[in-house]
Design a protein around this motif. Structure first.
Motif, PDB file in Angstrom:
ATOM      1  N   ASP A   2     -67.109   8.731 -39.709  1.00  0.00           N
ATOM      2  CA  ASP A   2     -68.356   8.968 -38.795  1.00  0.00           C
ATOM      3  C   ASP A   2     -67.507   7.486 -37.678  1.00  0.00           C
ATOM      4  O   ASP A   2     -68.057   7.845 -36.723  1.00  0.00           O
ATOM      5  CB  ASP A   2     -69.347   9.889 -38.735  1.00  0.00           C
ATOM      6  N   ARG A   3     -68.712   6.407 -37.917  1.00  0.00           N
ATOM      7  CA  ARG A   3     -68.362   5.374 -37.010  1.00  0.00           C
ATOM      8  C   ARG A   3     -67.212   4.766 -36.693  1.00  0.00           C
ATOM      9  O   ARG A   3     -67.192   5.346 -35.241  1.00  0.00           O
ATOM     10  CB  ARG A   3     -69.600   4.291 -37.385  1.00  0.00           C
ATOM     11  N   ARG A   6     -65.880   7.568 -34.475  1.00  0.00           N
ATOM     12  CA  ARG A   6     -66.227   8.298 -32.955  1.00  0.00           C
ATOM     13  C   ARG A   6     -66.219   7.112 -32.041  1.00  0.00           C
ATOM     14  O   ARG A   6     -66.164   7.017 -30.610  1.00  0.00           O
ATOM     15  CB  ARG A   6     -68.076   7.970 -33.167  1.00  0.00           C
ATOM     16  N   ALA A  10     -64.529   7.240 -28.523  1.00  0.00           N
ATOM     17  CA  ALA A  10     -64.879   6.902 -27.042  1.00  0.00           C
ATOM     18  C   ALA A  10     -64.170   5.725 -26.460  1.00  0.00           C
ATOM     19  O   ALA A  10     -64.084   6.109 -25.067  1.00  0.00           O
ATOM     20  CB  ALA A  10     -66.213   5.955 -27.752  1.00  0.00           C
ATOM     21  N   VAL A 111     -65.727  15.684 -29.915  1.00  0.00           N
ATOM     22  CA  VAL A 111     -66.292  15.368 -31.513  1.00  0.00           C
ATOM     23  C   VAL A 111     -68.061  16.388 -31.150  1.00  0.00           C
ATOM     24  O   VAL A 111     -68.705  15.918 -30.440  1.00  0.00           O
ATOM     25  CB  VAL A 111     -66.969  14.067 -31.666  1.00  0.00           C
ATOM     26  N   LEU A 116     -67.020  11.802 -26.024  1.00  0.00           N
ATOM     27  CA  LEU A 116     -67.836  11.203 -26.167  1.00  0.00           C
ATOM     28  C   LEU A 116     -67.311  10.113 -25.187  1.00  0.00           C
ATOM     29  O   LEU A 116     -66.249   9.555 -24.777  1.00  0.00           O
ATOM     30  CB  LEU A 116     -67.878  10.276 -27.510  1.00  0.00           C
ATOM     31  N   LEU A 121     -72.607   5.880 -27.778  1.00  0.00           N
ATOM     32  CA  LEU A 121     -72.583   5.199 -28.751  1.00  0.00           C
ATOM     33  C   LEU A 121     -73.899   4.157 -29.923  1.00  0.00           C
ATOM     34  O   LEU A 121     -74.244   4.439 -28.634  1.00  0.00           O
ATOM     35  CB  LEU A 121     -71.531   4.040 -29.107  1.00  0.00           C
ATOM     36  N   GLU A 125     -71.290   2.161 -33.923  1.00  0.00           N
ATOM     37  CA  GLU A 125     -70.222   2.119 -33.223  1.00  0.00           C
ATOM     38  C   GLU A 125     -69.562   1.469 -32.067  1.00  0.00           C
ATOM     39  O   GLU A 125     -69.144   0.873 -32.203  1.00  0.00           O
ATOM     40  CB  GLU A 125     -70.568   3.462 -32.869  1.00  0.00           C
TER      41      GLU A 125
END
Length: 203
Positions: A2-3, A6, A10, A111, A116, A121, A125
């Protein structure tokens, strides 16, 4: 996962199409075959297609767009919170005519319904995004890694403020990046000097 997802989203949404693939690719290399791996491979090829189209490499953009479409095709309208139908539609347009990037901005990646930005973040992230940008713009990635370690240690110690956390996040956001990098370097040097002094006392 997930990190990395994302962080890459971004970066992509910030127009860093080349750097965006770094967090995804690092995660992808660790995965066994499966839907997550295909998803990340599709995103990597998607951003690469956009990047090559913007650089005028039409043949490369068309091939990458077709490859990305193939990886993303079986994943439904949404996967891991990322809306894929707009991505597929843009890939189709790009494969049909790579000059679409000159007339139409690439589709934003959402997301959970949010496009994003780097400012959205978390520290961890943003650290992934900062490292990708350091590699992209020829800054010392080892320095970013050390700054991230110090920022993480400060957060674990419950420090309310940490120059490492603030500066790593500023570096990722791109505000005065050269100045931020210089300040990060100074803080890293100072912290390493302090640690050496402590080791000298108790070593």
């Amino acid at each position: 996962m997930d990190r990395a997802l994302r962080a890459g989203v971004a970066l992509y949404n910030a127009g860093e199409y080349h750097a965006a693939h770094d967090p995804w690719e690092e995660e992808w290399l660790e995965l066994d075959a499966g839907r997550d791996r295909d998803f990340l491979q599709g995103l990597v090829q998607f951003t690469a297609a956009v990047y090559h189209a913007r650089e005028g490499n039409e043949r490369g953009a068309v091939g990458l767009a077709a490859g990305a479409r193939e990886y993303l095709a079986p994943l439904g309208s949404e996967y891991r919170g990322v809306a894929l139908d707009p991505v597929r539609a843009y890939l189709d347009a790009l494969a049909a005519d790579p000059t679409v990037v000159e007339r139409r901005d690439p589709v934003a990646l959402d997301v959970e319904g949010v496009a994003l930005a780097v400012a959205d973040l978390t520290f961890e992230e943003a650290a992934l995004a900062a490292r990708a940008l350091a590699a992209e713009y020829d800054y010392d990635t080892d320095l970013l890694d050390r700054a991230t370690e110090f920022g993480r240690a400060d957060l674990d110690a419950g420090r309310a403020t940490s120059p490492f956390v603030a500066l790593v996040m500023d570096f990722a956001e791109g505000r005065n990046r050269a100045l931020v990098y210089r300040r990060l370097s100074e803080h890293v040097d100072r912290r390493e000097h302090e640690e050496r002094d402590v080791e000298g006392l108790f070593g």
